[in-house]
Design a protein around this motif. Structure first.
Motif, short mmCIF file in Angstrom:
data_model
loop_
_atom_site.label_atom_id
_atom_site.label_comp_id
_atom_site.label_asym_id
_atom_site.label_seq_id
_atom_site.Cartn_x
_atom_site.Cartn_y
_atom_site.Cartn_z
N PHE A 93 0.81 -1.21 0.00
CA PHE A 93 0.00 0.00 0.00
C PHE A 93 0.85 1.27 0.00
CE2 PHE A 93 -1.77 3.39 2.69
CZ PHE A 93 -2.87 3.75 1.94
N SER A 94 1.98 1.24 0.70
CA SER A 94 2.76 2.46 0.87
C SER A 94 3.61 2.81 -0.34
CB SER A 94 3.67 2.33 2.11
OG SER A 94 4.58 1.26 1.94
N HIS B 174 12.79 0.75 0.35
CA HIS B 174 11.53 0.04 0.58
C HIS B 174 11.69 -1.44 0.26
CE1 HIS B 174 7.25 0.33 1.45
NE2 HIS B 174 7.03 -0.52 0.47
N VAL B 175 12.37 -1.76 -0.83
CA VAL B 175 12.62 -3.17 -1.17
C VAL B 175 13.54 -3.80 -0.13
CG1 VAL B 175 13.65 -4.71 -2.87
CG2 VAL B 175 12.21 -2.80 -3.62
N LEU C 68 4.88 -1.48 11.86
CA LEU C 68 4.91 -0.21 12.59
C LEU C 68 5.95 0.74 12.02
CD1 LEU C 68 4.51 -1.55 16.24
CD2 LEU C 68 2.76 -0.48 14.81
N PHE C 69 7.08 0.19 11.58
CA PHE C 69 8.13 1.03 11.01
C PHE C 69 7.65 1.72 9.73
CE2 PHE C 69 11.76 1.65 8.15
CZ PHE C 69 12.57 2.44 8.95
N ILE C 70 7.01 0.96 8.86
CA ILE C 70 6.50 1.55 7.62
C ILE C 70 5.39 2.56 7.92
CG2 ILE C 70 5.28 1.05 5.47
CD1 ILE C 70 6.75 -1.61 5.35
N ILE D 30 5.80 5.98 5.51
CA ILE D 30 4.66 6.73 4.99
C ILE D 30 4.75 8.21 5.34
CG2 ILE D 30 2.15 6.99 5.17
CD1 ILE D 30 1.92 3.97 5.28
N PRO D 31 5.03 8.59 6.60
CA PRO D 31 5.22 10.03 6.88
C PRO D 31 6.35 10.65 6.07
CG PRO D 31 4.89 8.84 8.92
CD PRO D 31 5.06 7.81 7.84
#
Length: 663
Positions: A446-447, A499-500, A543-545, A550-551
């Motif tokens: 999603f992110s 991200h990967v 929680l990290f993502i 995302i922020p």
């Protein structure tokens, strides 16, 4: 007319939601196994039936999550000794189960972890000096805190084997048979602590190895001839990883599994009870650490009843016949005996003299219970009068010291069932490792998947005109920001690679145990040549993502939009001389706050938990701070790849395939 893209998307989302709900309902549904073909269970429906005799009856106690600590709340030790000397001495249980986390094993900062010998000595001193070992069978077992930083079972750091009561005979799981003149009763302890035992925080899930599973299978076979089998351990089955067919399959013929570990989720779920799909109970108990809870369980004519109680709360009342309808297990206990019983049976424990025990059913007073021996009070009744449906039994007890105490509970003699609350069922019946993985991969896709689509398809996103004006502006502004981010190589590619990396690369390399250097991935910990599937890493990654990636993406998009907007630049230039500090605060407060939080997490999460090596070789936390600083500078001060003017995003010609579009 063809189906629109938006319609296809809506249908797909609805199908995904329906599939998920169907799967969830199947996971938490209860389909008890029939006992019609089981001669052993059929025999249990024959006499003896509950009457007024003080027979076919015994009780036991469970406590959990003691967390004896050298740093916190010294009253735990004193009150535990008082509990052993006073409460347990009064209750006089045949067996006492202590289901893990005997010690706290945490540093003073509450982040790091190791085994402290003085905590274990305190635990040993309490159970020895209190004299409780001479009054009850003490069955203790390890919890995850008791396994922090323990490399293997025979290690000198495994203080359980020296200072616990059962550790001297059993390093891990074990089987105890309690013999009474009216039958045999089995207690099987499940040690699901991972071996080796990593330091916290990645030591939340339990793991049963193939060898341990084989031992438990043998214990289960040995217990098949028992009247009642009780399993106990620290971890709920929802957070235990085990070989196929799974730990719940082994427990399918037992009456109950008793556990702790979750501390009733900080009081949010005080009654964390569920009935598993095979029809047996799983009962999580509130902790001793903060709440001073214990559980009193009664086996009366092979019917299991229980009550959870806070230390010092008297009197304790348990109705053992007829038992609570919610906890009835027709396929696992002889519930037919209740319909043919001659007396209501109530156990009352109190340090003060009992003045009376009054019994009512459906608000009709039946009479006063007669003491039949020990804590047992009985009253003759006609169960045929209550043979169908749900009824309510009320017990009023008054003693000389604590006054009047009233309890009321439903019962059923025709197996009319009641449903457990949804939230406890979700926690205890679902597979939490599956949930953690689902959450992680969902937010991982999603992110960033929308940004990848924008980057490689080069499709301008315009909000449909049928939306209201304010919503159009809000959505279109964010579409513009995401479009700018994907068009800016110096921002997009570092974000994409990072991200990967979260999904495939090592998060840190460090002292997972003092004796071993380990490597942490999202799918587990690689320690001492083996992979420990620490499913809590998926929750950590989620929680990290959620709170960093995302922020960070949102803030970078805002900076790129500012840099690409000439009016913003001119306003900032006019105000620079007089309002520079004020302008910096307005422009950068959110990114500064995110940086501070990330630095704090890097120190508390990896440095305090796993040492300097994990802090320095920690791409997920420490290196991500460097990434954030770099992207922050490039987005805020770098040359924009596009400009935003008069509602248009204007991207220069060298970026092929991207043209001006209205915002």
């Amino acid at each position: 007319m063809g189906i629109s893209i938006r319609c296809c998307i809506a249908i797909t989302i609805i199908l995904i939601i329906c599939t998920f709900i169907t799967y969830l309902c199947d996971e938490i549904s209860v389909t008890p196994q029939s006992s019609a073909g089981d001669p052993g269970r059929q025999a249990k429906k024959t006499p003896p039936v509950p009457d007024d005799s003080y027979d076919n009856l015994f009780w036991f106690v469970q406590i959990t999550d003691l967390h004896i600590s050298r740093f916190y709340d010294p009253r735990r030790k004193k009150l535990l000794k008082d509990f052993c000397q006073k409460d347990l001495a009064l209750i006089s249980p045949d067996v006492t189960l202590v289901t893990g986390d005997l010690t706290d094993a945490k540093h003073a900062n509450n982040q790091g972890s190791e085994q402290y010998i003085d905590e274990w000595q305190d635990y040993n001193r309490i159970i020895t000096e209190s004299g409780i070992l001479n009054k009850t069978v003490w069955l203790d077992i390890r919890g995850n805190h008791d396994a922090f930083n323990v490399p293997y079972l025979n290690s000198d750091l495994n203080y359980f084997k020296k200072f616990s009561h059962q550790g001297k005979k059993h390093l891990s799981s074990y089987h105890y048979t309690h013999k009474k003149k009216f039958g045999r009763y089995s207690f099987i302890g499940v040690d699901a602590c991972p071996v080796p035992g990593p330091k916290r925080p990645f030591n939340f899930f339990g793991m049963v190895s193939a060898n341990e599973f084989e031992s438990l299978t043998n214990y289960k076979l040995a217990a098949d001839a028992s009247n009642v089998t009780i399993w106990f351990g620290h971890y709920p089955t929802s957070v235990i990883h085990s070989p196929a067919p799974g730990i719940r399959h082994l427990m399918r013929d037992s009456s109950a599994y008793l556990c702790g570990h979750l501390h009733t989720l900080g009081g949010l779920v005080p009654n964390m009870y569920a009935k598993q799909k095979s029809g047996n109970l799983e009962l999580e108990l509130g902790d001793w650490k903060d709440n001073r809870m214990f559980r009193l369980l009664v086996i009366d004519h092979d019917l299991l009843s229980f009550v959870d109680q806070k230390m010092g709360t008297w009197p304790i009342i348990i109705v053992s016949n007829p038992k609570h309808a919610l906890y009835s297990m027709p396929s696992h206990e002889p519930v037919g005996r209740m319909l043919h019983s001659t007396h209501i049976r109530v156990l009352v424990f109190s340090p003060a003299h009992i003045e009376y025990v009054h019994i009512s059913i459906d608000s009709v007073f039946l009479g006063e219970g007669k003491r039949s021996g020990g804590p047992l009070y009985t009253l003759r009744w006609d169960p045929q009068s209550y043979a169908s449906g749900i009824h309510q039994i009320t017990i009023s007890v008054k003693d000389e010291k604590h006054g009047l105490h009233i309890i009321s509970q439903p019962f059923s003699l025709d197996n009319t069932s009641l449903s457990f609350s949804l939230f406890p069922r979700l926690i205890l019946m679902w597979n939490m490792s599956t949930l953690c993985q689902l959450l992680f991969w969902s937010i991982w896709l999603f992110s960033f998947l929308p940004l990848v689509i924008l980057r490689f398809l080069h499709i301008p996103i315009l909000v449909p005109s049928e939306f209201s004006g304010c919503l159009v502006n809000f959505l279109q502004n964010w579409m513009n920001r995401f479009y700018l981010l994907t068009a800016t190589n110096r921002i997009f590619w570092p974000l994409a690679v990072f991200h990967v990396y979260i999904a495939v690369g090592p998060w840190f390399i460090g002292r997972v145990l003092d004796e071993f250097i380990g490597v942490c991935f999202v799918f587990g910990l690689y320690v001492d040549g083996q992979l420990l599937p620490s499913h809590s890493t998926y929750a950590y990654g989620f929680l990290f993502i959620l709170f960093f990636n995302i922020p960070l993406i949102l803030l970078l998009g805002m900076y790129l939009e500012r840099a690409a907007t000439p009016t913003h630049d001119s306003t900032r230039t006019r105000c620079a001389s007089k309002y520079a500090p004020h302008r910096l605060l307005i422009d950068h407060w959110a990114m500064t706050l995110l940086l501070i939080i990330q630095c704090y997490c890097a120190v508390t999460g990896f440095y305090w938990a796993y040492g300097t090596m994990a802090f320095l070789l920690g791409p997920l936390k420490t290196w991500s701070v460097i990434l954030q600083l770099t992207l922050w500078f490039l987005a805020a001060r770098g040359k924009p790849v596009a400009t935003v003017s008069n509602g248009l995003i204007i991207i220069p010609a060298p970026v092929s395939g991207r043209t001006s579009r209205p915002s």
